[in-house]
Design a protein around this motif. Structure first.
Motif, short mmCIF file in Angstrom:
data_model
loop_
_atom_site.label_atom_id
_atom_site.label_comp_id
_atom_site.label_asym_id
_atom_site.label_seq_id
_atom_site.Cartn_x
_atom_site.Cartn_y
_atom_site.Cartn_z
N THR A 10 5.68 -17.15 -1.07
CA THR A 10 5.98 -15.87 -1.73
C THR A 10 5.40 -14.71 -0.92
OG1 THR A 10 6.02 -16.89 -3.90
CG2 THR A 10 5.63 -14.52 -3.83
N ARG A 14 7.65 -11.76 0.64
CA ARG A 14 7.44 -10.33 0.33
C ARG A 14 7.21 -9.52 1.60
NH1 ARG A 14 9.88 -10.55 -4.30
NH2 ARG A 14 8.69 -11.53 -5.98
N THR A 86 12.54 -15.82 -6.01
CA THR A 86 11.52 -14.80 -5.84
C THR A 86 12.00 -13.42 -6.28
OG1 THR A 86 12.24 -14.55 -3.58
CG2 THR A 86 10.33 -15.96 -3.96
N VAL A 96 8.29 -2.74 -9.77
CA VAL A 96 7.12 -3.18 -8.98
C VAL A 96 7.58 -3.59 -7.59
CG1 VAL A 96 5.36 -4.98 -8.77
CG2 VAL A 96 5.72 -3.85 -10.97
N ALA A 97 8.67 -4.37 -7.53
CA ALA A 97 9.18 -4.80 -6.22
C ALA A 97 9.59 -3.60 -5.38
CB ALA A 97 10.36 -5.75 -6.42
N MET A 100 6.48 -1.83 -4.17
CA MET A 100 5.83 -2.59 -3.10
C MET A 100 6.64 -2.54 -1.81
SD MET A 100 2.94 -3.80 -4.09
CE MET A 100 2.56 -5.18 -3.04
N ASN A 101 7.96 -2.63 -1.93
CA ASN A 101 8.80 -2.60 -0.74
C ASN A 101 8.78 -1.24 -0.04
OD1 ASN A 101 9.53 -5.24 -0.98
ND2 ASN A 101 11.48 -4.84 -2.01
N ARG A 108 1.38 -3.51 2.31
CA ARG A 108 1.88 -4.41 1.28
C ARG A 108 1.05 -5.70 1.25
NH1 ARG A 108 7.09 -3.80 2.58
NH2 ARG A 108 7.42 -5.74 3.66
N VAL A 111 -2.33 -4.97 -0.36
CA VAL A 111 -2.22 -4.80 -1.81
C VAL A 111 -1.99 -6.16 -2.49
CG1 VAL A 111 -0.83 -3.79 -3.67
CG2 VAL A 111 -1.42 -2.43 -1.67
N MET A 112 -1.14 -6.98 -1.90
CA MET A 112 -0.90 -8.31 -2.48
C MET A 112 -2.17 -9.15 -2.48
SD MET A 112 2.79 -9.85 -1.40
CE MET A 112 2.88 -9.31 0.29
N LYS A 143 -2.12 1.40 -5.07
CA LYS A 143 -2.33 1.71 -6.48
C LYS A 143 -1.57 2.97 -6.88
CE LYS A 143 -6.90 -0.33 -7.33
NZ LYS A 143 -8.31 -0.03 -7.57
N LEU A 146 2.10 2.13 -7.12
CA LEU A 146 2.39 1.34 -8.32
C LEU A 146 2.25 2.19 -9.58
CD1 LEU A 146 0.62 -2.02 -7.38
CD2 LEU A 146 3.07 -1.70 -7.74
N ASP B 6 -9.62 -0.60 -12.92
CA ASP B 6 -8.17 -0.71 -13.12
C ASP B 6 -7.55 -1.85 -12.30
OD1 ASP B 6 -8.58 0.40 -10.69
OD2 ASP B 6 -7.11 2.02 -10.90
N PHE B 10 -3.61 -3.72 -12.37
CA PHE B 10 -2.70 -3.90 -11.25
C PHE B 10 -2.47 -5.39 -10.95
CE2 PHE B 10 -4.14 0.47 -10.40
CZ PHE B 10 -2.90 1.08 -10.33
N LEU B 13 0.08 -6.39 -13.27
CA LEU B 13 1.36 -5.79 -12.86
C LEU B 13 2.01 -6.56 -11.71
CD1 LEU B 13 2.84 -3.19 -13.81
CD2 LEU B 13 1.79 -2.02 -11.87
N LEU B 14 1.15 -7.07 -10.82
CA LEU B 14 1.66 -7.76 -9.64
C LEU B 14 1.82 -9.27 -9.85
CD1 LEU B 14 -0.40 -5.95 -6.85
CD2 LEU B 14 2.07 -5.86 -7.15
N TYR B 17 5.18 -10.45 -9.06
CA TYR B 17 5.54 -10.18 -7.67
C TYR B 17 4.93 -11.21 -6.71
CZ TYR B 17 6.34 -7.41 -3.43
OH TYR B 17 6.75 -6.98 -2.20
N VAL B 18 3.73 -11.66 -7.04
CA VAL B 18 3.06 -12.63 -6.16
C VAL B 18 3.12 -14.05 -6.72
CG1 VAL B 18 1.50 -10.89 -5.17
CG2 VAL B 18 0.77 -12.20 -7.18
N ALA B 19 3.93 -14.24 -7.75
CA ALA B 19 4.02 -15.58 -8.37
C ALA B 19 4.46 -16.61 -7.34
CB ALA B 19 5.00 -15.54 -9.53
N PRO B 20 3.80 -17.77 -7.32
CA PRO B 20 4.13 -18.79 -6.31
C PRO B 20 5.57 -19.25 -6.41
CG PRO B 20 2.09 -19.35 -7.45
CD PRO B 20 2.71 -18.20 -8.19
N ALA B 21 6.17 -19.47 -5.25
CA ALA B 21 7.52 -20.03 -5.22
C ALA B 21 7.45 -21.47 -5.72
CB ALA B 21 8.06 -20.00 -3.80
#
Lengths: 157, 125
Positions: A10, A14, A86, A96-97, A100-101, A108, A111-112, A143, A146, B6, B10, B13-14, B17-21
């Motif tokens: 993932t 991203r 994904t 959110v995507a 981030m993009n 990116r 942040v991830m 931040k 987002l 905070d 976040f 929130l993410l 977005y970062v959830a494992p495949a």
């Protein structure tokens, strides 16, 4: 590997916005990790270590193909580039995507790693080979981005 | 740890977005590839060791052969000087071939030539 492959893939999807390339980079990363396994001193640090290798693989690939600038500046619709698995299902996930993009790949990644995966700024700095100050500024920038999208989303509903 | 108040917001929130495949056989493919590579690496290592052993044997054999050269030359010189005195019919080549030093040099030279020229030799070492 089974514990981390999902999040590493993932992470690379991203960054690259290309699922096939991300899987290739994930394979390269795990092969590198296997070859350098003796360098891993603390098994507890394996997760951070594999993230570091994955990020370096991405940077090497981006440098090699001279696509880094293109990747960071081109806004490609998610539906064209992301796998179904994904791709955000909708609503706030899409925002959110998009947020981030809109960030450059290095920002990116920071942040991830810092906000999404919970690594410390110091760990992220070591993983990405970016100065600690740069990591902090990337986190703040992420931040802000987002937060802006979140505010827009909250106003919309 | 630079944990800000905070950050949790976040992080949540993410989360998507970062959830494992999902695991779709990636690990199995990787494990098979790693196994294949380790077999290749092992074979390459053995081939390198064989080659090194062969070169080392050839080198040592060459040194031994070189050390025996003066004796061999002396033997030939002795044979030459003794030729006029001996009738041709009485020159015993069998005597020369039973000379231990000469046999060793001949054997080593033969071995080195065989090892260097015959590709099958590398399979034996």
């Amino acid at each position: 590997m089974r514990d981390t492959q999902g999040e590493i893939r993932t992470f690379l999807v991203r960054l690259t916005k290309d699922a096939a390339l991300a899987d290739d980079l994930a394979q390269i990363s795990y092969m590198k990790a296997y070859q350098k396994l003796e360098n891993l001193r603390e098994p507890k640090a394996a997760r951070a270590w594999i993230y570091k290798i994955a990020y370096r693989s991405f940077v090497d690939e981006a440098r090699k193909t001279k696509r880094r600038r293109e990747m960071s500046q081109t806004m490609v619709p998610d539906s064209m580039t992301l796998d179904r698995e994904t791709q955000p299902s909708g609503g706030i996930a899409v925002d959110v995507a998009r947020a981030m993009n809109a960030l450059p790949p290095d920002c990116r990644a920071v942040v991830m790693l810092a906000l999404g995966q919970g690594f410390t700024h110091q760990e992220v700095s070591e993983m990405t080979a970016l100065p600690l100050g740069t990591v902090k500024s990337h986190v703040v920038r992420g931040k802000q981005k987002l937060q802006a999208f979140l505010s827009a989303y909250e106003q919309a509903i | 740890m630079m944990h800000m108040p905070d950050d949790d917001k976040f992080h949540g929130l993410l989360a998507g977005y970062v959830a494992p495949a999902e695991e779709d056989g990636f690990s199995d493919i990787m494990m098979a590839e790693i196994d294949a590579q380790s077999v290749q690496a092992s074979a390459a290592k053995h081939a390198l060791l064989r080659r090194l052993a062969l070169y080392a044997a050839a080198f040592i054999g060459g040194i031994i052969a070189a050390l025996q050269l003066p004796k061999l030359l002396g033997l030939f010189q002795g044979a030459q000087t003794s030729l006029p005195e001996l009738p041709v019919s009485e020159l015993s080549l069998a005597e020369l071939s039973f000379n231990p030093a000469l046999m060793m040099v001949a054997g080593m030279t033969g071995f080195i030539l065989w090892a260097a020229l015959d590709s099958r030799a590398s399979e034996l070492f």
